[in-house]
Design a protein around this motif. Sequence first.
Motif, PDB file in Angstrom:
ATOM      1  N   GLU A   4       0.838  -1.186   0.139  1.00  0.00           N
ATOM      2  CA  GLU A   4      -0.073  -0.039   0.011  1.00  0.00           C
ATOM      3  C   GLU A   4       0.986   1.157   0.040  1.00  0.00           C
ATOM      4  OE1 GLU A   4       0.223  -1.673   4.065  1.00  0.00           O
ATOM      5  OE2 GLU A   4      -0.254  -2.497   1.901  1.00  0.00           O
ATOM      6  N   ARG A  24       1.286 -10.308   3.010  1.00  0.00           N
ATOM      7  CA  ARG A  24       0.385  -9.729   2.110  1.00  0.00           C
ATOM      8  C   ARG A  24      -0.185 -11.229   1.395  1.00  0.00           C
ATOM      9  NH1 ARG A  24       1.038  -6.402   5.070  1.00  0.00           N
ATOM     10  NH2 ARG A  24       1.075  -4.326   4.706  1.00  0.00           N
ATOM     11  N   GLY A  77      -4.327  -6.078  -8.295  1.00  0.00           N
ATOM     12  CA  GLY A  77      -5.771  -6.068  -8.015  1.00  0.00           C
ATOM     13  C   GLY A  77      -5.840  -5.583  -6.467  1.00  0.00           C
ATOM     14  N   ASP A  78      -6.985  -5.540  -5.979  1.00  0.00           N
ATOM     15  CA  ASP A  78      -7.640  -4.979  -4.402  1.00  0.00           C
ATOM     16  C   ASP A  78      -7.472  -6.224  -3.773  1.00  0.00           C
ATOM     17  OD1 ASP A  78      -8.566  -3.778  -2.328  1.00  0.00           O
ATOM     18  OD2 ASP A  78      -9.614  -2.208  -3.472  1.00  0.00           O
ATOM     19  N   GLY A  95      -8.777  -6.148  -0.748  1.00  0.00           N
ATOM     20  CA  GLY A  95     -10.153  -5.909  -0.066  1.00  0.00           C
ATOM     21  C   GLY A  95     -10.152  -5.547   1.240  1.00  0.00           C
ATOM     22  N   TYR A  96      -9.032  -5.087   1.808  1.00  0.00           N
ATOM     23  CA  TYR A  96      -9.090  -4.098   3.090  1.00  0.00           C
ATOM     24  C   TYR A  96      -8.269  -3.012   2.742  1.00  0.00           C
ATOM     25  CZ  TYR A  96      -4.880  -6.520   3.947  1.00  0.00           C
ATOM     26  OH  TYR A  96      -3.542  -7.142   3.977  1.00  0.00           O
ATOM     27  N   ARG A  97      -8.354  -2.084   3.842  1.00  0.00           N
ATOM     28  CA  ARG A  97      -7.300  -1.010   4.080  1.00  0.00           C
ATOM     29  C   ARG A  97      -6.335  -1.166   5.193  1.00  0.00           C
ATOM     30  NH1 ARG A  97      -9.037   3.498   0.698  1.00  0.00           N
ATOM     31  NH2 ARG A  97     -10.738   2.965  -0.669  1.00  0.00           N
ATOM     32  N   ASN A 144      -5.202   3.455   3.286  1.00  0.00           N
ATOM     33  CA  ASN A 144      -4.766   3.044   2.107  1.00  0.00           C
ATOM     34  C   ASN A 144      -5.327   1.662   1.775  1.00  0.00           C
ATOM     35  OD1 ASN A 144      -3.003   5.538   1.604  1.00  0.00           O
ATOM     36  ND2 ASN A 144      -1.578   4.553   3.133  1.00  0.00           N
ATOM     37  N   PRO A 145      -5.705   1.646   0.442  1.00  0.00           N
ATOM     38  CA  PRO A 145      -6.305   0.335   0.036  1.00  0.00           C
ATOM     39  C   PRO A 145      -4.982  -0.539  -0.247  1.00  0.00           C
ATOM     40  CG  PRO A 145      -6.368   2.148  -1.781  1.00  0.00           C
ATOM     41  CD  PRO A 145      -5.995   2.827  -0.613  1.00  0.00           C
ATOM     42  N   PRO A 155      -2.987  -3.448  -2.243  1.00  0.00           N
ATOM     43  CA  PRO A 155      -3.084  -4.110  -3.311  1.00  0.00           C
ATOM     44  C   PRO A 155      -2.792  -5.473  -3.135  1.00  0.00           C
ATOM     45  CG  PRO A 155      -0.918  -2.880  -2.955  1.00  0.00           C
ATOM     46  CD  PRO A 155      -1.888  -2.640  -1.792  1.00  0.00           C
ATOM     47  N   GLU A 156      -3.172  -6.279  -4.470  1.00  0.00           N
ATOM     48  CA  GLU A 156      -2.569  -7.693  -4.256  1.00  0.00           C
ATOM     49  C   GLU A 156      -2.191  -7.894  -5.507  1.00  0.00           C
ATOM     50  OE1 GLU A 156      -4.608 -12.145  -4.184  1.00  0.00           O
ATOM     51  OE2 GLU A 156      -5.834 -10.443  -3.271  1.00  0.00           O
TER      52      GLU A 156
END
Length: 338
Positions: A99, A124, A261-262, A264-266, A271-272, A274-275
């Motif tokens: 992030e 992550r 991608g996202d 799904g959490y911050r 900050n979002p 990333p994946e």
Amino acid sequence: MRRTRTRALASTIAATALVLSACGGSDDGSGEDGGSDPQATSAGAKLASTWPLTGLPVKGDDSAVQDHPVLVLKMDNTSSSAPQVGLGSADLVVEELVEGGMTRLAAFFYSRVPGDAGPVRSMRASDIGIVSPVDAAMVTSGAAPITIKRINGAGIEFFGEGAKGFYRASGRSAPYNLFADMTATATLTRGGERPADYLSWGDAADLPKGKPASGLAASFGGGHTTTWSFRDGGYVNESGYAAEGDEFPADTVLVLRVEVGDAGYRDPAGNPVPETKLEGKGEAMLFHDGRVVRASWSKAGLDAPIELATKQGELTVPAGHTWIELVPREAGDVTVTR
């Protein structure tokens, strides 16, 4: 219970077959080999004599089968991490986006395990595709609950703060003061067989000619760029934070353009997260000996190996220490210095 990879098991069987065949012929006393496959035993012997994360030969009394699995330490990669400790002992390093446009390092240890290493940071979901091909155990400060659920679901063993070997270093501020004595942490888990090769290792003489490249800049978006220069036969990280004399000895830099991608959490700052999607296929750039070879990469699943190819066929990576840059396909960029 730790999972057993099919490719690693096949390697072990082949190596075992070589030992058995060396003891004599068939058990019926005829002297025949009972239909053994010379090609399979030869491949097993080659695997048993090289390290899985570098392809380099095993020397002296060392064994390609250690008493611990591959250990992957998640390391901070911002200026707050300076000086990073332990990278000089790593076999292989993967740099991934987190992030805020920053990156973290997944430092792989197998042939050598250092004492102190860190700063240790959190996992992550991106790490599933990074560590699964060699059934690695992770050394981490922890993770968000949603990530831990996915890591557990993938069957990945991990050790966090509070486990043997972890400590807080004086003179550093949290969260950049968490370190691990890897020799102590390694005793918490067991190996038992040679891991699969992380990449398809080969000889530098087999590389396509490529194009001259005295360096590269791998941009992960607006937050971070890693810059490499080719000097004295290897690659120097001009933007790294490693302690002097403890830098990763990169023989090759492998860039993979990946989808992000996202998760799904911050994060706590909002900050979002990333994946990185380390499966599927994409463009690749292999930097070695001051040249770059453009290729493609593919990975059939999260636990599958990375495969490289050019239009002429399979591309192998010269045996040695490799740093892998997982550069976002959309937001990232790679600039080559001629």
